[in-house]
Write an enzyme that holds these catalytic residues in place. Structure first.
Site, PDB file in Angstrom:
ATOM      1  N   PRO A  90      16.832   1.922  -4.030  1.00 41.86           N
ATOM      2  CA  PRO A  90      17.846   0.873  -3.850  1.00 41.86           C
ATOM      3  C   PRO A  90      18.903   1.232  -2.808  1.00 41.86           C
ATOM      4  O   PRO A  90      19.550   0.344  -2.255  1.00 41.86           O
ATOM      5  CB  PRO A  90      18.476   0.735  -5.242  1.00 41.86           C
ATOM      6  CG  PRO A  90      17.446   1.237  -6.188  1.00 41.86           C
ATOM      7  CD  PRO A  90      16.735   2.334  -5.455  1.00 41.86           C
ATOM      8  N   GLU A 117      14.936   6.597 -14.169  1.00 41.50           N
ATOM      9  CA  GLU A 117      16.279   6.268 -13.707  1.00 41.50           C
ATOM     10  C   GLU A 117      16.469   6.539 -12.214  1.00 41.50           C
ATOM     11  O   GLU A 117      17.273   5.908 -11.556  1.00 41.50           O
ATOM     12  CB  GLU A 117      17.312   7.063 -14.518  1.00 41.50           C
ATOM     13  CG  GLU A 117      18.758   6.741 -14.187  1.00 41.50           C
ATOM     14  CD  GLU A 117      19.136   5.301 -14.533  1.00 41.50           C
ATOM     15  OE1 GLU A 117      20.106   4.796 -13.942  1.00 41.50           O
ATOM     16  OE2 GLU A 117      18.459   4.696 -15.388  1.00 41.50           O
ATOM     17  N   ARG A 154      -0.667  -6.406   7.886  1.00 39.01           N
ATOM     18  CA  ARG A 154      -1.081  -7.630   8.573  1.00 39.01           C
ATOM     19  C   ARG A 154      -0.615  -7.665  10.024  1.00 39.01           C
ATOM     20  O   ARG A 154      -1.061  -8.521  10.802  1.00 39.01           O
ATOM     21  CB  ARG A 154      -0.579  -8.872   7.811  1.00 39.01           C
ATOM     22  CG  ARG A 154       0.917  -9.023   7.787  1.00 39.01           C
ATOM     23  CD  ARG A 154       1.349 -10.083   6.783  1.00 39.01           C
ATOM     24  NE  ARG A 154       0.641 -11.341   6.955  1.00 39.01           N
ATOM     25  CZ  ARG A 154       0.971 -12.258   7.869  1.00 39.01           C
ATOM     26  NH1 ARG A 154       1.993 -12.031   8.680  1.00 39.01           N
ATOM     27  NH2 ARG A 154       0.305 -13.392   7.959  1.00 39.01           N
ATOM     28  N   ASP A 169       4.864 -15.953  12.676  1.00 43.92           N
ATOM     29  CA  ASP A 169       5.358 -15.980  11.307  1.00 43.92           C
ATOM     30  C   ASP A 169       6.872 -16.153  11.279  1.00 43.92           C
ATOM     31  O   ASP A 169       7.576 -15.833  12.239  1.00 43.92           O
ATOM     32  CB  ASP A 169       5.026 -14.664  10.588  1.00 43.92           C
ATOM     33  CG  ASP A 169       3.555 -14.570  10.234  1.00 43.92           C
ATOM     34  OD1 ASP A 169       2.890 -15.610  10.207  1.00 43.92           O
ATOM     35  OD2 ASP A 169       3.091 -13.446   9.979  1.00 43.92           O
TER      36      ASP A 169
END
Length: 250
Positions: A90, A117, A154, A169
Site C-alpha cells: 500500500p 499484516e 497485453r 486503450d
C-alpha cells in the site's frame, strides 16, 4: 518476458494465468510465468513458519525475511541476470498504465505477494519497485499481482492480435477511449454515428479524438490536468465545452 511470482497461495493464479490472453501468450512462447510458494523455503523445517509477531508490539503478523530471501536466492541461481523485483505494498507508487508500460520493457519481472499484516522491513532491500494497486487494502498481494501482470503482458509485442489495439486503450495517451460501435448500424432505434459509416478516415480520426476528449472531460476531468494537449486537441476540447454548455442550457 519471464515473470516469477512469490506467493503463499500459488493455486490462486492457475485460472488467471492459463486462460485468455495470458494463457495464449505462454502457449505461443511469448511469455514464461512461474508461481513459487515460498513457504517451503522457511528454515523452520517442522512447521514451515513464514510469519511472526512484530517487535515492539502491535496487531497482526509480519512476514519474516528469511523465507523470501531464500526463495529469491534460489530464483537468482536458476535465472541469473537483471530483474525488476516488485513488492505489492500500500505504501508503493500507484499503479497506472504508464507504470505498466514501463514494466513491459523489462525482460524479467518478479512479484512478491505479501499476506498477513505486512512485511519485515528488511524484505524491501530485495526489491527495485514498490507498487500499490490503489488506496484500499486487500487480504494479500495476489489479486494485485494478477491485475498488474495482465495489464503489463497485453502490452508486449505480439500478445494481442493487433499490436495497435493497446495504443488506443483508455489511459494509453492519458485520455479515456472514445465510444465504439459494431453491427448492426441501427439497433432498436439507436444508430451508429454517421461519420463512422462514411469511410472518410480523416473525419473518423477527428471524431474519435474529439469524443475521447469529450468522455474524459465529462467523466474524468482530473486527467486533463495531467497531460499536455496538442493545439488540435485544445481546439477540439473547446468545441466539446461549447457543445456541452449549449446542451445544458437547451
Amino acid at each position: 518476458m519471464r515473470i516469477d511470482v512469490l506467493s503463499l497461495f500459488p493455486d490462486m493464479f492457475t485460472g488467471v494465468f492459463n486462460e485468455s490472453i495470458i494463457g495464449k501468450a505462454q502457449e505461443r512462447g511469448l511469455l514464461n510465468i512461474d508461481v513459487t510458494d515460498f513457504r517451503p523455503y522457511s528454515d523452520d523445517t517442522k512447521h514451515h513458519t513464514v510469519d511472526d509477531y512484530p517487535y515492539g508490539g502491535g496487531e497482526g503478523m509480519l512476514l519474516k525475511p528469511q523465507p523470501i530471501y531464500a526463495a529469491m536466492a534460489a530464483l537468482n541461481q536458476a535465472h541469473p541476470g537483471k530483474k525488476r523485483v516488485i513488492l505489492l505494498d500500500p505504501a508503493g507508487v500507484p499503479f497506472t498504465q504508464k507504470v505498466a508500460q514501463d514494466l513491459s520493457k523489462a525482460e524479467h519481472l518478479v512479484f512478491i505477494c505479501g499476506h498477513y499484516e505486512g512485511y519485515d522491513e528488511r524484505i524491501r532491500n530485495l526489491v527495485t519497485d514498490e507498487i500499490s494497486l490503489g488506496d484500499y487494502v486487500l487480504t494479500g498481494g495476489e489479486l494485485g499481482a494478477m491485475v498488474m501482470i495482465d495489464t503489463t503482458v497485453r502490452l508486449l509485442p505480439g500478445v494481442l492480435g493487433n499490436d495497435q489495439s493497446a495504443s488506443h486503450d483508455s489511459f494509453a495517451d492519458g485520455l479515456l477511449e472514445h465510444p465504439q460501435y459494431t453491427r448492426p448500424a441501427d439497433f432498436d432505434g439507436m444508430a451508429v454515428p454517421e461519420v463512422l459509416t462514411n469511410g472518410n478516415h480523416q473525419l473518423i480520426a477527428r471524431w474519435e479524438e474529439k469524443e475521447s476528449l469529450r468522455r474524459t472531460y465529462l467523466r474524468r476531468p482530473d486527467l486533463l490536468k495531467t497531460i499536455k494537449l496538442t493545439h488540435e486537441q485544445q481546439d477540439l476540447l473547446w468545441e466539446v465545452k461549447d457543445e456541452e454548455a449549449n446542451q445544458a442550457t437547451d
